[in-house]
Design an enzyme around this catalytic site. Structure first.
Site, PDB file in Angstrom:
ATOM      1  N   LYS A  54       0.819  -1.305  -0.057  1.00  0.00           N
ATOM      2  CA  LYS A  54       0.035  -0.038  -0.107  1.00  0.00           C
ATOM      3  C   LYS A  54       0.986   1.425   0.038  1.00  0.00           C
ATOM      4  O   LYS A  54       0.522   2.205  -0.748  1.00  0.00           O
ATOM      5  CB  LYS A  54      -0.920  -0.026   1.236  1.00  0.00           C
ATOM      6  CG  LYS A  54      -2.052  -1.028   1.163  1.00  0.00           C
ATOM      7  CD  LYS A  54      -2.716  -1.309   2.275  1.00  0.00           C
ATOM      8  CE  LYS A  54      -3.845  -2.234   2.201  1.00  0.00           C
ATOM      9  NZ  LYS A  54      -4.258  -2.634   3.239  1.00  0.00           N
ATOM     10  N   GLN A  98      -4.935  -1.513   9.453  1.00  0.00           N
ATOM     11  CA  GLN A  98      -4.576  -2.836   9.068  1.00  0.00           C
ATOM     12  C   GLN A  98      -5.133  -3.961   9.959  1.00  0.00           C
ATOM     13  O   GLN A  98      -5.066  -4.042  11.054  1.00  0.00           O
ATOM     14  CB  GLN A  98      -3.007  -3.135   8.739  1.00  0.00           C
ATOM     15  CG  GLN A  98      -2.958  -4.236   7.999  1.00  0.00           C
ATOM     16  CD  GLN A  98      -3.358  -4.329   6.558  1.00  0.00           C
ATOM     17  OE1 GLN A  98      -3.311  -3.459   5.886  1.00  0.00           O
ATOM     18  NE2 GLN A  98      -4.013  -5.491   6.102  1.00  0.00           N
ATOM     19  N   ASP A 121     -11.236   3.345   4.052  1.00  0.00           N
ATOM     20  CA  ASP A 121     -11.644   1.780   3.782  1.00  0.00           C
ATOM     21  C   ASP A 121     -13.015   1.950   3.905  1.00  0.00           C
ATOM     22  O   ASP A 121     -13.518   0.626   3.553  1.00  0.00           O
ATOM     23  CB  ASP A 121     -10.778   1.008   5.299  1.00  0.00           C
ATOM     24  CG  ASP A 121      -9.710   0.242   4.788  1.00  0.00           C
ATOM     25  OD1 ASP A 121      -9.536  -0.110   3.292  1.00  0.00           O
ATOM     26  OD2 ASP A 121      -8.906  -0.258   5.348  1.00  0.00           O
TER      27      ASP A 121
END
Ligand code: NAD
Length: 295
Positions: A54, A98, A121
């Protein structure tokens, strides 16, 4: 046989578009760039790999990345403090936790602490809630299901009025994918582990999104002739001839489905590359919103 939906190529195109827009943003704001903060707790090898890729992807498109790596032994309060710091930092436009978090932490609480405006997200309950409601627009949509829809749209697949079957109902993929398809005017059926005859239901679908996590679950006999198949699954299976001793396959039996479907995504090289592309695009949108360039 089915046309291959090339996720790698489509994702690359999106990254180029993001790169161009980052340049434009910079010139419109006197040098500001989008910023993404990634919070990693613990040292799971797979999570470390995801975080690394990422950050690398950010760099390639001109997005600044910020990282905070906390030890496994951190307290929930330590993580919340990091989230708050990034919430207040004006150079950070996206915050990503994460997952999975270590077991002693309340994932729900940590995800809800992320500022709704920086929830790239799309996992904040307010953004998910708006996704589920008619006439509301979430600020962010979860990256993997958004990537699935983007693959359909960019392959000129008509969604409106079609029957879509989503296999799997996780918070991360299946459920938001079903809500998104509905927003695109599909009739949506969700099949899950308690569905008595998933093959029979899936056989009625014009569009199939498989997000199960079971290698080769969806055989050719699950697919209606001419259906479009999006395979989200990433499943390792033993393969002594592969360098690492395993290889990655989807939830769909690709060879069989190719004989039935009109179009299909491969694994790897289908949905996978789209997830990061959508993350970059969400981060760009967030920065544009922060600088008043979009609503
Ligand atoms: P999950 O385990 O959270 O959810 C799986 C879902 O499948 C559940 O809702 C369950 O009810 C359903 N299910 C299980 N067995 C079933 C069966 N036999 N028949 C019908 N339904 C069944 O998984 P997830 O996080 O949604 O991920 C699914 C797959 O997608 C995994 O292989 C994962 O690695 C992959 N994935 C890929 C990406 C990406 O491409 N970037 C992102 C996320 C997940």
């Amino acid at each position: 046989t089915a046309a291959i939906i090339d996720g790698k190529m489509i994702a690359e195109k999106i990254r180029q578009e993001v790169t161009e827009e980052v340049t434009r943003l910079k010139s419109q704001t006197g040098g500001k760039v989008p910023g993404l903060a990634v919070v990693l707790v613990g040292s799971r090898k797979d999570s470390e790999t995801y975080v690394r890729s990422k950050k690398k992807a950010c760099k390639e498109v001109g997005i600044a990345s910020f990282g905070e790596d906390l030890p496994e032994s951190s307290s929930e309060e330590d993580v919340l403090a990091v989230v708050r710091k990034f919430n207040e930092d004006p150079s950070v436009h996206g915050i990503l936790i994460q997952l999975p978090l270590p077991k002693h932490m309340n994932e729900e609480k940590v995800l809800a602490a992320v500022s709704v405006e920086k929830d790239v997200d799309g996992f904040h309950p307010l953004n998910i809630g708006k996704l589920a409601m008619q006439g509301r627009t979430p600020l962010f949509v979860p990256c993997t299901p958004k990537g699935c829809i983007e693959l359909l749209l960019r392959s000129n697949v008509d969604i409106k009025g079609k029957h879509a079957v989503v296999i799997g109902r996780s918070n991360v993929v299946g459920t938001p994918a079903a809500m998104l398809l509905q927003r695109h005017q599909a009739t949506v059926t969700v099949v899950h582990s308690y569905t008595p005859n998933p093959a029979e239901v899936t056989r009625r679908a014009d569009i199939v999104i498989a997000a199960v996590g079971v290698a080769h679950l969806v055989g050719g006999d699950w697919i209606k002739p001419g259906a479009v198949v999006i395979d989200v699954g990433i499943n390792p299976i033993e393969d002594p001839s592969a360098k690492k001793g395993y290889r990655l396959v989807g939830d769909v039996c690709f060879k069989e489905a190719c004989m039935k479907a009109s179009a299909i995504t491969p694994v790897p090289g289908g949905v996978g590359p789209m997830t990061i592309a959508m993350l970059l695009s969400n981060t760009l949108d967030s920065a544009k919103r922060a600088y008043g360039l979009i609503n």
